[in-house]
Design a protein around this motif. Structure first.
Motif, short mmCIF file in Angstrom:
data_model
loop_
_atom_site.label_atom_id
_atom_site.label_comp_id
_atom_site.label_asym_id
_atom_site.label_seq_id
_atom_site.Cartn_x
_atom_site.Cartn_y
_atom_site.Cartn_z
N SER A 65 0.84 -1.19 0.00
CA SER A 65 0.00 0.00 0.00
C SER A 65 0.88 1.25 0.00
N PHE A 66 0.81 2.02 -1.07
CA PHE A 66 1.58 3.25 -1.21
C PHE A 66 0.69 4.41 -0.76
N TRP A 67 1.21 5.24 0.14
CA TRP A 67 0.40 6.28 0.76
C TRP A 67 1.25 7.52 1.05
N ALA A 68 0.56 8.62 1.35
CA ALA A 68 1.23 9.88 1.72
C ALA A 68 0.40 10.58 2.77
N SER A 69 1.08 11.34 3.63
CA SER A 69 0.37 12.04 4.71
C SER A 69 -0.48 13.20 4.19
N TYR A 70 -0.20 13.68 2.99
CA TYR A 70 -0.97 14.78 2.39
C TYR A 70 -2.15 14.27 1.57
N LEU A 78 -5.88 3.91 5.14
CA LEU A 78 -4.79 3.34 5.93
C LEU A 78 -5.24 2.65 7.23
N PRO A 79 -6.07 3.29 8.08
CA PRO A 79 -6.46 2.61 9.33
C PRO A 79 -7.16 1.28 9.08
N LYS A 80 -7.92 1.19 8.01
CA LYS A 80 -8.63 -0.05 7.68
C LYS A 80 -7.63 -1.13 7.27
N LEU A 81 -6.61 -0.75 6.53
CA LEU A 81 -5.59 -1.71 6.12
C LEU A 81 -4.75 -2.17 7.32
N PHE A 148 -2.17 3.93 -3.96
CA PHE A 148 -1.93 2.92 -4.98
C PHE A 148 -1.62 1.63 -4.23
N ASN A 149 -2.29 0.57 -4.61
CA ASN A 149 -2.09 -0.73 -3.97
C ASN A 149 -1.67 -1.74 -5.02
N ALA A 150 -0.64 -2.50 -4.71
CA ALA A 150 -0.14 -3.53 -5.62
C ALA A 150 -0.13 -4.86 -4.88
N ILE A 151 -0.65 -5.89 -5.54
CA ILE A 151 -0.65 -7.22 -4.95
C ILE A 151 0.34 -8.09 -5.70
N PHE A 152 1.28 -8.64 -4.93
CA PHE A 152 2.28 -9.54 -5.47
C PHE A 152 1.93 -10.94 -5.01
N PRO A 168 -11.90 -1.68 1.77
CA PRO A 168 -11.05 -2.70 2.37
C PRO A 168 -11.46 -4.12 2.00
N GLU A 169 -12.76 -4.36 1.91
CA GLU A 169 -13.22 -5.70 1.57
C GLU A 169 -12.80 -6.11 0.16
N ASP A 170 -12.71 -5.15 -0.76
CA ASP A 170 -12.25 -5.46 -2.12
C ASP A 170 -10.77 -5.81 -2.12
N LEU A 171 -9.98 -5.09 -1.34
CA LEU A 171 -8.55 -5.41 -1.24
C LEU A 171 -8.35 -6.75 -0.54
#
Length: 179
Positions: A65-70, A78-81, A148-152, A168-171
Protein backbone atom coordinates in the motif's frame (compact mmCIF):
# COMPACT_ATOMS: atom_id res chain seq x y z
CA UNK A 1 -8.20 10.36 -14.89
CA UNK A 2 -5.42 11.73 -12.72
CA UNK A 3 -5.62 15.23 -11.37
CA UNK A 4 -2.64 17.37 -12.27
CA UNK A 5 -2.36 18.50 -8.63
CA UNK A 6 -2.00 14.88 -7.50
CA UNK A 7 0.81 14.26 -9.97
CA UNK A 8 2.57 17.46 -8.96
CA UNK A 9 2.24 16.61 -5.26
CA UNK A 10 3.67 13.16 -5.88
CA UNK A 11 6.55 14.56 -7.89
CA UNK A 12 7.33 16.96 -5.05
CA UNK A 13 7.09 14.12 -2.55
CA UNK A 14 9.75 12.19 -4.41
CA UNK A 15 11.93 15.25 -5.07
CA UNK A 16 14.27 14.80 -2.15
CA UNK A 17 18.00 15.26 -1.85
CA UNK A 18 20.11 12.15 -2.36
CA UNK A 19 20.35 10.02 0.73
CA UNK A 20 23.50 8.73 2.31
CA UNK A 21 21.98 5.32 3.00
CA UNK A 22 24.08 2.61 1.42
CA UNK A 23 22.11 -0.28 -0.04
CA UNK A 24 23.03 -2.49 2.91
CA UNK A 25 21.56 0.03 5.33
CA UNK A 26 18.42 0.53 3.28
CA UNK A 27 17.84 -3.21 3.15
CA UNK A 28 18.28 -3.57 6.89
CA UNK A 29 15.46 -3.09 9.37
CA UNK A 30 16.85 0.26 10.54
CA UNK A 31 13.76 2.12 11.54
CA UNK A 32 13.53 5.76 12.44
CA UNK A 33 10.86 6.82 14.93
CA UNK A 34 8.53 9.45 13.54
CA UNK A 35 7.64 11.54 16.53
CA UNK A 36 6.16 10.20 19.75
CA UNK A 37 3.40 8.20 18.11
CA UNK A 38 5.23 4.90 17.56
CA UNK A 39 5.49 5.41 13.84
CA UNK A 40 8.62 3.86 12.34
CA UNK A 41 9.90 4.73 8.87
CA UNK A 42 12.57 2.63 7.15
CA UNK A 43 14.15 3.61 3.83
CA UNK A 44 13.40 1.86 0.54
CA UNK A 45 14.55 2.68 -3.00
CA UNK A 46 14.11 1.22 -6.44
CA UNK A 47 17.33 -0.74 -5.88
CA UNK A 48 16.22 -2.21 -2.52
CA UNK A 49 12.48 -2.72 -3.14
CA UNK A 50 12.67 -6.44 -3.93
CA UNK A 51 15.14 -7.18 -1.10
CA UNK A 52 13.20 -5.19 1.50
CA UNK A 53 9.61 -5.87 0.47
CA UNK A 54 9.38 -9.15 -1.42
CA UNK A 55 12.31 -11.40 -0.47
CA UNK A 56 11.53 -11.42 3.28
CA UNK A 57 7.98 -12.46 2.38
CA UNK A 58 8.85 -15.16 -0.17
CA UNK A 59 6.02 -17.65 -0.47
CA UNK A 60 3.44 -15.14 0.75
CA UNK A 61 0.99 -12.99 -1.15
CA UNK A 62 1.79 -9.34 -0.39
CA UNK A 63 -0.38 -6.25 -0.62
CA UNK A 64 1.85 -3.19 -0.88
CA UNK A 65 0.00 0.00 0.00
CA UNK A 66 1.58 3.25 -1.21
CA UNK A 67 0.40 6.28 0.76
CA UNK A 68 1.23 9.88 1.72
CA UNK A 69 0.37 12.04 4.71
CA UNK A 70 -0.97 14.78 2.39
CA UNK A 71 -3.32 12.34 0.63
CA UNK A 72 -6.84 12.42 2.11
CA UNK A 73 -7.96 9.12 0.50
CA UNK A 74 -4.74 7.45 1.71
CA UNK A 75 -5.42 8.51 5.28
CA UNK A 76 -9.00 7.25 5.01
CA UNK A 77 -7.84 3.86 3.71
CA UNK A 78 -4.79 3.34 5.93
CA UNK A 79 -6.46 2.61 9.33
CA UNK A 80 -8.63 -0.05 7.68
CA UNK A 81 -5.59 -1.71 6.12
CA UNK A 82 -3.70 -1.58 9.42
CA UNK A 83 -6.64 -3.32 11.12
CA UNK A 84 -6.83 -5.93 8.33
CA UNK A 85 -3.11 -6.81 8.43
CA UNK A 86 -3.28 -9.37 11.26
CA UNK A 87 -5.99 -11.38 9.45
CA UNK A 88 -3.99 -11.31 6.21
CA UNK A 89 -0.88 -12.50 8.06
CA UNK A 90 -2.81 -15.36 9.70
CA UNK A 91 -3.92 -16.47 6.23
CA UNK A 92 -0.31 -16.58 4.99
CA UNK A 93 -0.01 -13.16 3.38
CA UNK A 94 1.16 -9.73 4.45
CA UNK A 95 0.47 -6.04 4.01
CA UNK A 96 3.41 -3.67 3.60
CA UNK A 97 3.03 0.10 3.85
CA UNK A 98 5.20 2.41 1.74
CA UNK A 99 5.11 6.14 2.37
CA UNK A 100 5.98 8.58 -0.44
CA UNK A 101 6.29 11.78 1.64
CA UNK A 102 9.63 13.58 1.37
CA UNK A 103 12.01 12.15 3.99
CA UNK A 104 12.92 14.44 6.86
CA UNK A 105 9.44 15.28 8.12
CA UNK A 106 8.53 12.36 10.41
CA UNK A 107 6.59 14.54 12.85
CA UNK A 108 4.27 15.68 10.05
CA UNK A 109 3.62 12.06 9.10
CA UNK A 110 3.03 11.01 12.71
CA UNK A 111 0.64 13.93 13.25
CA UNK A 112 -1.41 13.09 10.14
CA UNK A 113 -1.64 9.44 11.20
CA UNK A 114 -2.57 10.30 14.79
CA UNK A 115 -5.45 12.41 13.49
CA UNK A 116 -6.78 9.22 11.87
CA UNK A 117 -6.24 7.13 14.99
CA UNK A 118 -3.12 5.34 13.74
CA UNK A 119 -0.60 5.57 16.56
CA UNK A 120 1.53 2.56 15.75
CA UNK A 121 2.79 1.74 12.26
CA UNK A 122 5.93 0.37 10.66
CA UNK A 123 6.17 1.79 7.15
CA UNK A 124 8.82 1.97 4.52
CA UNK A 125 9.56 5.40 3.06
CA UNK A 126 10.76 5.98 -0.48
CA UNK A 127 14.08 7.82 -0.51
CA UNK A 128 14.71 8.02 -4.27
CA UNK A 129 15.80 11.40 -5.56
CA UNK A 130 14.04 10.68 -8.87
CA UNK A 131 10.68 8.91 -8.45
CA UNK A 132 10.51 7.31 -11.89
CA UNK A 133 12.94 4.43 -11.30
CA UNK A 134 11.03 3.50 -8.13
CA UNK A 135 7.66 3.72 -9.88
CA UNK A 136 8.96 1.58 -12.76
CA UNK A 137 10.31 -1.02 -10.32
CA UNK A 138 6.85 -1.47 -8.84
CA UNK A 139 4.81 -1.27 -12.07
CA UNK A 140 5.70 0.48 -15.32
CA UNK A 141 1.98 1.23 -15.80
CA UNK A 142 1.79 3.11 -12.50
CA UNK A 143 1.61 6.88 -13.06
CA UNK A 144 2.75 7.66 -9.49
CA UNK A 145 -0.65 8.50 -7.99
CA UNK A 146 -1.56 7.62 -4.41
CA UNK A 147 -3.23 5.79 -2.90
CA UNK A 148 -1.93 2.92 -4.98
CA UNK A 149 -2.09 -0.73 -3.97
CA UNK A 150 -0.14 -3.53 -5.62
CA UNK A 151 -0.65 -7.22 -4.95
CA UNK A 152 2.28 -9.54 -5.47
CA UNK A 153 1.71 -13.29 -5.61
CA UNK A 154 3.50 -15.95 -3.62
CA UNK A 155 6.11 -16.10 -6.39
CA UNK A 156 6.87 -12.37 -6.06
CA UNK A 157 5.28 -11.34 -9.35
CA UNK A 158 2.87 -8.45 -9.64
CA UNK A 159 -0.68 -9.79 -9.90
CA UNK A 160 -3.05 -6.82 -9.49
CA UNK A 161 -2.97 -3.08 -8.94
CA UNK A 162 -5.57 -0.68 -7.60
CA UNK A 163 -5.40 3.07 -8.10
CA UNK A 164 -7.33 5.44 -5.86
CA UNK A 165 -9.16 4.77 -2.61
CA UNK A 166 -10.46 1.21 -2.33
CA UNK A 167 -12.95 -0.55 -0.13
CA UNK A 168 -11.05 -2.70 2.37
CA UNK A 169 -13.22 -5.70 1.57
CA UNK A 170 -12.25 -5.46 -2.12
CA UNK A 171 -8.55 -5.41 -1.24
CA UNK A 172 -9.08 -8.31 1.18
CA UNK A 173 -10.78 -10.36 -1.56
CA UNK A 174 -7.95 -9.56 -3.96
CA UNK A 175 -5.20 -10.61 -1.58
CA UNK A 176 -7.18 -13.71 -0.55
CA UNK A 177 -7.31 -14.59 -4.26
CA UNK A 178 -3.52 -14.32 -4.46
CA UNK A 179 -3.09 -16.62 -1.45
Amino acid sequence: MLHQATLIALALAFATPPTSHPASQAASPLAKPAGKAGIELSPVTDKTFHDVVLKPRAGKAVLVSFWASYCVPCLAELPKLVAMRADVQKAGGDIVFVNVDPPGHPEQIAKALAQKGVTKLASLQVTNEDPQPFIDTVDKRWAGEVPFNAIFGRDGTLKLTFSGEQKPEDLKKAIDGAL
